[in-house]
Scaffold this motif. Structure first.
Motif, PDB file in Angstrom:
ATOM      1  N   CYS A   1       0.791  -1.296  -0.109  1.00 62.43           N
ATOM      2  CA  CYS A   1       0.001   0.197   0.001  1.00 62.43           C
ATOM      3  C   CYS A   1       0.953   1.328  -0.025  1.00 62.43           C
ATOM      4  N   SER A   2       0.295   2.266  -0.519  1.00 63.40           N
ATOM      5  CA  SER A   2       0.870   3.388  -0.447  1.00 63.40           C
ATOM      6  C   SER A   2       0.055   4.550   0.507  1.00 63.40           C
ATOM      7  N   MET A   3       1.037   5.547   1.077  1.00 53.99           N
ATOM      8  CA  MET A   3       0.251   6.166   2.170  1.00 53.99           C
ATOM      9  C   MET A   3       0.801   7.678   2.339  1.00 53.99           C
TER      10      MET A   3
ATOM     11  N   LEU B   1      -4.603   6.690   3.230  1.00 51.53           N
ATOM     12  CA  LEU B   1      -4.552   5.959   2.187  1.00 51.53           C
ATOM     13  C   LEU B   1      -5.340   6.757   1.054  1.00 51.53           C
ATOM     14  N   ASP B   2      -5.853   7.767   1.495  1.00 53.08           N
ATOM     15  CA  ASP B   2      -6.725   8.598   0.601  1.00 53.08           C
ATOM     16  C   ASP B   2      -7.112   9.774   0.920  1.00 53.08           C
ATOM     17  N   SER B   3      -7.859  10.512   0.246  1.00 57.85           N
ATOM     18  CA  SER B   3      -8.417  11.975   0.893  1.00 57.85           C
ATOM     19  C   SER B   3      -9.686  11.570   1.118  1.00 57.85           C
TER      20      SER B   3
ATOM     21  N   GLU C   1     -15.178  -2.054  -0.595  1.00 54.56           N
ATOM     22  CA  GLU C   1     -15.240  -0.435  -0.610  1.00 54.56           C
ATOM     23  C   GLU C   1     -14.074  -0.083  -1.553  1.00 54.56           C
ATOM     24  N   THR C   2     -12.811  -0.743  -1.729  1.00 57.09           N
ATOM     25  CA  THR C   2     -11.885  -0.182  -2.708  1.00 57.09           C
ATOM     26  C   THR C   2     -12.460  -0.628  -4.064  1.00 57.09           C
ATOM     27  N   VAL C   3     -13.224  -1.438  -4.493  1.00 59.16           N
ATOM     28  CA  VAL C   3     -13.861  -1.858  -5.644  1.00 59.16           C
ATOM     29  C   VAL C   3     -14.895  -0.509  -6.044  1.00 59.16           C
ATOM     30  N   ARG C   4     -15.755  -0.402  -5.117  1.00 60.02           N
ATOM     31  CA  ARG C   4     -16.700   0.673  -5.352  1.00 60.02           C
ATOM     32  C   ARG C   4     -16.180   1.871  -5.336  1.00 60.02           C
ATOM     33  N   ARG C   5     -14.960   2.326  -4.688  1.00 54.82           N
ATOM     34  CA  ARG C   5     -14.646   3.585  -4.288  1.00 54.82           C
ATOM     35  C   ARG C   5     -13.574   3.926  -5.920  1.00 54.82           C
ATOM     36  N   ASP C   6     -12.911   3.021  -5.888  1.00 56.55           N
ATOM     37  CA  ASP C   6     -11.637   3.221  -6.764  1.00 56.55           C
ATOM     38  C   ASP C   6     -11.916   2.596  -8.092  1.00 56.55           C
ATOM     39  N   ASN C   7     -12.738   1.449  -8.383  1.00 58.53           N
ATOM     40  CA  ASN C   7     -12.969   1.011  -9.548  1.00 58.53           C
ATOM     41  C   ASN C   7     -11.819   0.473 -10.244  1.00 58.53           C
TER      42      ASN C   7
ATOM     43  N   VAL D   1     -13.833  -9.118  -0.958  1.00 57.15           N
ATOM     44  CA  VAL D   1     -14.795  -9.635   0.122  1.00 57.15           C
ATOM     45  C   VAL D   1     -15.571  -8.592   0.218  1.00 57.15           C
ATOM     46  N   THR D   2     -17.231  -9.007   0.527  1.00 61.07           N
ATOM     47  CA  THR D   2     -18.122  -8.352   0.995  1.00 61.07           C
ATOM     48  C   THR D   2     -19.042  -9.046   2.246  1.00 61.07           C
ATOM     49  N   ALA D   3     -19.588  -8.123   2.569  1.00 59.30           N
ATOM     50  CA  ALA D   3     -20.770  -8.359   3.686  1.00 59.30           C
ATOM     51  C   ALA D   3     -22.085  -8.267   3.023  1.00 59.30           C
ATOM     52  N   LYS D   4     -22.310  -6.920   2.684  1.00 56.29           N
ATOM     53  CA  LYS D   4     -23.579  -6.365   2.125  1.00 56.29           C
ATOM     54  C   LYS D   4     -23.851  -6.899   0.609  1.00 56.29           C
ATOM     55  N   GLY D   5     -22.540  -7.035  -0.253  1.00 55.45           N
ATOM     56  CA  GLY D   5     -22.831  -7.562  -1.590  1.00 55.45           C
ATOM     57  C   GLY D   5     -23.103  -6.474  -2.427  1.00 55.45           C
TER      58      GLY D   5
ATOM     59  N   VAL E   1      -2.304  -8.226  -1.226  1.00 57.33           N
ATOM     60  CA  VAL E   1      -3.457  -7.765  -0.839  1.00 57.33           C
ATOM     61  C   VAL E   1      -3.159  -6.201  -0.935  1.00 57.33           C
ATOM     62  N   GLU E   2      -4.081  -5.403  -1.596  1.00 60.96           N
ATOM     63  CA  GLU E   2      -3.783  -4.144  -2.090  1.00 60.96           C
ATOM     64  C   GLU E   2      -4.765  -3.383  -1.355  1.00 60.96           C
ATOM     65  N   GLY E   3      -5.462  -3.561  -0.159  1.00 57.13           N
ATOM     66  CA  GLY E   3      -6.244  -2.359   0.520  1.00 57.13           C
ATOM     67  C   GLY E   3      -7.619  -2.827   0.368  1.00 57.13           C
TER      68      GLY E   3
ATOM     69  N   GLY F   1      -8.296   0.123   3.951  1.00 54.72           N
ATOM     70  CA  GLY F   1      -7.992  -0.092   5.517  1.00 54.72           C
ATOM     71  C   GLY F   1      -8.460  -1.042   6.279  1.00 54.72           C
ATOM     72  N   SER F   2      -9.569  -1.463   6.107  1.00 49.59           N
ATOM     73  CA  SER F   2     -10.465  -2.503   6.847  1.00 49.59           C
ATOM     74  C   SER F   2      -9.575  -3.774   6.393  1.00 49.59           C
ATOM     75  N   ILE F   3      -9.335  -4.189   5.179  1.00 48.24           N
ATOM     76  CA  ILE F   3      -8.630  -5.395   4.739  1.00 48.24           C
ATOM     77  C   ILE F   3      -7.288  -5.525   5.555  1.00 48.24           C
TER      78      ILE F   3
ATOM     79  N   THR G   1      -6.074  -3.955   8.161  1.00 46.43           N
ATOM     80  CA  THR G   1      -6.351  -4.313   9.660  1.00 46.43           C
ATOM     81  C   THR G   1      -6.509  -5.581   9.935  1.00 46.43           C
ATOM     82  N   GLN G   2      -7.472  -6.334   9.244  1.00 43.96           N
ATOM     83  CA  GLN G   2      -7.910  -7.624   9.563  1.00 43.96           C
ATOM     84  C   GLN G   2      -6.839  -8.562   9.037  1.00 43.96           C
ATOM     85  N   PHE G   3      -6.282  -8.262   7.989  1.00 46.19           N
ATOM     86  CA  PHE G   3      -5.038  -9.290   7.576  1.00 46.19           C
ATOM     87  C   PHE G   3      -3.743  -9.246   8.575  1.00 46.19           C
TER      88      PHE G   3
ATOM     89  N   ALA H   1     -10.654  10.810   6.587  1.00 45.74           N
ATOM     90  CA  ALA H   1      -9.865  10.047   5.386  1.00 45.74           C
ATOM     91  C   ALA H   1      -9.390   8.827   6.133  1.00 45.74           C
ATOM     92  N   ARG H   2      -9.525   7.711   5.097  1.00 46.15           N
ATOM     93  CA  ARG H   2      -9.178   6.281   5.610  1.00 46.15           C
ATOM     94  C   ARG H   2      -7.618   6.369   5.781  1.00 46.15           C
ATOM     95  N   ARG H   3      -7.358   5.662   6.825  1.00 44.66           N
ATOM     96  CA  ARG H   3      -6.111   5.466   7.161  1.00 44.66           C
ATOM     97  C   ARG H   3      -5.521   4.383   6.947  1.00 44.66           C
TER      98      ARG H   3
HETATM   99  N1  LIG Z   1      -3.465   3.927  -0.939  1.00 47.94           N
HETATM  100  C1  LIG Z   1      -3.553   2.769  -1.066  1.00 47.94           C
HETATM  101  O1  LIG Z   1      -2.596   2.009  -1.605  1.00 47.94           O
HETATM  102  C2  LIG Z   1      -4.857   2.084  -1.410  1.00 47.94           C
HETATM  103  C3  LIG Z   1      -5.148   0.918  -1.619  1.00 47.94           C
HETATM  104  C4  LIG Z   1      -6.609   0.448  -1.493  1.00 47.94           C
HETATM  105  C5  LIG Z   1      -7.461   1.225  -1.192  1.00 47.94           C
HETATM  106  N2  LIG Z   1      -7.247   2.579  -0.642  1.00 47.94           N
HETATM  107  C6  LIG Z   1      -8.280   3.472  -0.312  1.00 47.94           C
HETATM  108  O2  LIG Z   1      -8.860   2.817   0.831  1.00 47.94           O
HETATM  109  C7  LIG Z   1     -10.215   3.124   0.929  1.00 47.94           C
HETATM  110  C8  LIG Z   1     -11.137   2.081   1.442  1.00 47.94           C
HETATM  111  O3  LIG Z   1     -10.852   1.394   2.342  1.00 47.94           O
HETATM  112  P1  LIG Z   1     -11.768   0.725   3.374  1.00 47.94           P
HETATM  113  O4  LIG Z   1     -11.282   0.543   4.716  1.00 47.94           O
HETATM  114  O5  LIG Z   1     -13.004   1.583   3.550  1.00 47.94           O
HETATM  115  O6  LIG Z   1     -12.395  -0.354   2.564  1.00 47.94           O
HETATM  116  P2  LIG Z   1     -12.066  -1.809   1.991  1.00 47.94           P
HETATM  117  O7  LIG Z   1     -11.054  -2.300   3.003  1.00 47.94           O
HETATM  118  O8  LIG Z   1     -11.512  -1.574   0.605  1.00 47.94           O
HETATM  119  O9  LIG Z   1     -13.251  -2.766   2.149  1.00 47.94           O
HETATM  120  C9  LIG Z   1     -13.973  -2.790   3.099  1.00 47.94           C
HETATM  121  C10 LIG Z   1     -15.239  -3.815   2.703  1.00 47.94           C
HETATM  122  O10 LIG Z   1     -14.767  -5.012   2.443  1.00 47.94           O
HETATM  123  C11 LIG Z   1     -15.717  -5.842   2.978  1.00 47.94           C
HETATM  124  N3  LIG Z   1     -15.191  -6.705   4.009  1.00 47.94           N
HETATM  125  C12 LIG Z   1     -14.061  -6.598   4.685  1.00 47.94           C
HETATM  126  N4  LIG Z   1     -13.976  -7.279   5.539  1.00 47.94           N
HETATM  127  C13 LIG Z   1     -14.867  -8.560   5.366  1.00 47.94           C
HETATM  128  C14 LIG Z   1     -15.271  -9.469   6.110  1.00 47.94           C
HETATM  129  N5  LIG Z   1     -14.342 -10.204   6.929  1.00 47.94           N
HETATM  130  N6  LIG Z   1     -16.321 -10.026   5.898  1.00 47.94           N
HETATM  131  C15 LIG Z   1     -17.227  -9.525   4.966  1.00 47.94           C
HETATM  132  N7  LIG Z   1     -16.808  -8.578   4.320  1.00 47.94           N
HETATM  133  C16 LIG Z   1     -15.822  -7.956   4.504  1.00 47.94           C
HETATM  134  C17 LIG Z   1     -16.990  -5.050   3.383  1.00 47.94           C
HETATM  135  O11 LIG Z   1     -17.619  -5.010   2.290  1.00 47.94           O
HETATM  136  P3  LIG Z   1     -19.379  -4.399   2.139  1.00 47.94           P
HETATM  137  O12 LIG Z   1     -19.373  -3.037   2.613  1.00 47.94           O
HETATM  138  O13 LIG Z   1     -19.547  -4.580   0.723  1.00 47.94           O
HETATM  139  O14 LIG Z   1     -19.922  -5.367   3.171  1.00 47.94           O
HETATM  140  C18 LIG Z   1     -16.279  -3.775   3.890  1.00 47.94           C
HETATM  141  O15 LIG Z   1     -17.007  -2.623   3.907  1.00 47.94           O
HETATM  142  C19 LIG Z   1     -10.517   3.928  -0.157  1.00 47.94           C
HETATM  143  O16 LIG Z   1     -10.702   5.121   0.052  1.00 47.94           O
HETATM  144  C20 LIG Z   1      -9.541   3.607  -1.362  1.00 47.94           C
HETATM  145  O17 LIG Z   1      -9.111   4.605  -2.201  1.00 47.94           O
HETATM  146  C21 LIG Z   1      -6.161   3.022  -0.873  1.00 47.94           C
END
Ligand SMILES: NC(=O)c1ccc[n+]([C@@H]2O[C@H](COP(=O)([O-])OP(=O)(O)OC[C@H]3O[C@@H](n4cnc5c(N)ncnc54)[C@H](OP(=O)(O)O)[C@@H]3O)[C@@H](O)[C@H]2O)c1
Length: 251
Positions: free
Chosen positions: A11-13, A19-21, A53-59, A87-91, A155-157, A159-161, A163-165, A188-190
């Motif tokens: 990741c880059s920060m 991770l982002d604005s 969330e990265t799929v939705r936000r960054d496409n 990975v998704t919960a809401k789908g 694994v490319e992000g 923040g939630s991913i 943290t869990q990994f 912003a997301r850390r």
């Molecule tokens: N700088 C970088 O290198 C970099 C890289 C990647 C992303 N980003 C940034 O990171 C931000 C997104 O980070 P984020 O933390 O908000 O989201 P994220 O980690 O990309 O995705 C979180 C989503 O993944 C799903 N998820 C995660 N763990 C789960 C689990 N154990 N079971 C079921 N679903 C799970 C959920 O999806 P659902 O909501 O669909 O349930 C959750 O909302 C964006 O702003 C993006 O631009 C930066």
């Protein structure tokens, strides 16, 4: 615990760890030389994983961009780009997202049990949807990926991913790129959120490499005893031009 892939988290920060604005505007953290390095690391992996969330936000497309690297993979009997995983919960994933529409590669969606039927319907024909538990058990998911032939996972992000990994001790190697600016906005997301990490003041991680890449710095950490047993892709820097069509954090 079953076998799991060698896992590299990349990741880059910003200097202040974002991770982002906080706005919808794209934030360019890396530079072209570093995007090219990341492309080389991707080419050495069997699968790339991002959160929904990265799929939705960054496409992102999550493809290997350099033709020479795609050719090299093909010569080794591989698909030009790695398998894509999310990975998704809401789908709430759009079948028209670039994650699904680009690349002749398998797309895997690990979905929480209670939404798996809806998501299978929504992504019919574009992805394999796997019931991953409630919520998705990431340790189990990595074992399932290994059983599907994924030996090296990137694994490319976001923040939630991350943290869990990291808190589940599922990462063997961390590539952290620091961009030379601050974001300074706590909306912003850390890089990670709160959690119990295996590395703390009493147990320091091993810094394996520091590399300046133009105006950014790559910090490479060894996070498991498996580090160094699998060096594929860490130094691959090709000469092909990296595309500039979509400036962003993950492409
Ligand atoms: N700088 C970088 O290198 C970099 C890289 C990647 C992303 N980003 C940034 O990171 C931000 C997104 O980070 P984020 O933390 O908000 O989201 P994220 O980690 O990309 O995705 C979180 C989503 O993944 C799903 N998820 C995660 N763990 C789960 C689990 N154990 N079971 C079921 N679903 C799970 C959920 O999806 P659902 O909501 O669909 O349930 C959750 O909302 C964006 O702003 C993006 O631009 C930066």
């Amino acid at each position: 615990m079953g076998e799991r892939p060698y896992t590299l988290l990349s990741c880059s920060m910003s200097i202040d760890g974002y991770l982002d604005s906080a706005t919808d505007e794209r934030l360019l953290l890396s530079n072209e030389a570093d995007f090219d390095r990341v492309d080389g690391v991707r080419a050495g992996c069997d699968a790339i994983l991002v959160g929904a969330e990265t799929v939705r936000r960054d496409n992102p497309r999550l493809m290997v961009r350099a033709e020479s690297r795609r050719d090299d993979r093909a010569a080794r009997g591989l698909r030009p780009s790695p398998v894509k995983v999310t990975v998704t919960a809401k789908g709430q994933l759009d079948a028209g997202a670039k994650f699904f529409t680009t690349g002749d590669v398998e797309k895997l969606v690990y979905c929480a049990s209670d939404t798996v039927d809806t998501v299978r319907e929504r992504l019919d024909g574009v992805a394999t949807v796997v019931d991953g538990g409630q919520p998705v058990d990431l340790a189990w998911m990595t074992e399932d990926l290994y059983a599907r032939g994924i030996c090296r996972l990137m694994v490319e992000g976001g923040g939630s991913i991350h943290t869990q990994f990291l808190t589940a001790h599922l990462v063997d190697e961390l590539h952290l790129v620091v961009a030379p600016f601050f974001v300074g906005d706590s909306r912003a997301r850390r890089f990670v959120s709160d959690g119990e990490f295996p590395w703390h003041p009493g147990r320091r991680a091993t810094l394996a490499e520091v590399r300046q890449i133009g105006d950014v710095v790559l910090l490479r950490y060894a996070l498991s005893e498996r580090f160094g047993t699998d060096q594929v892709g860490t130094d691959q820097v090709g000469t092909d031009q990296v595309g500039t069509d979509r400036p962003g954090t993950v492409r």
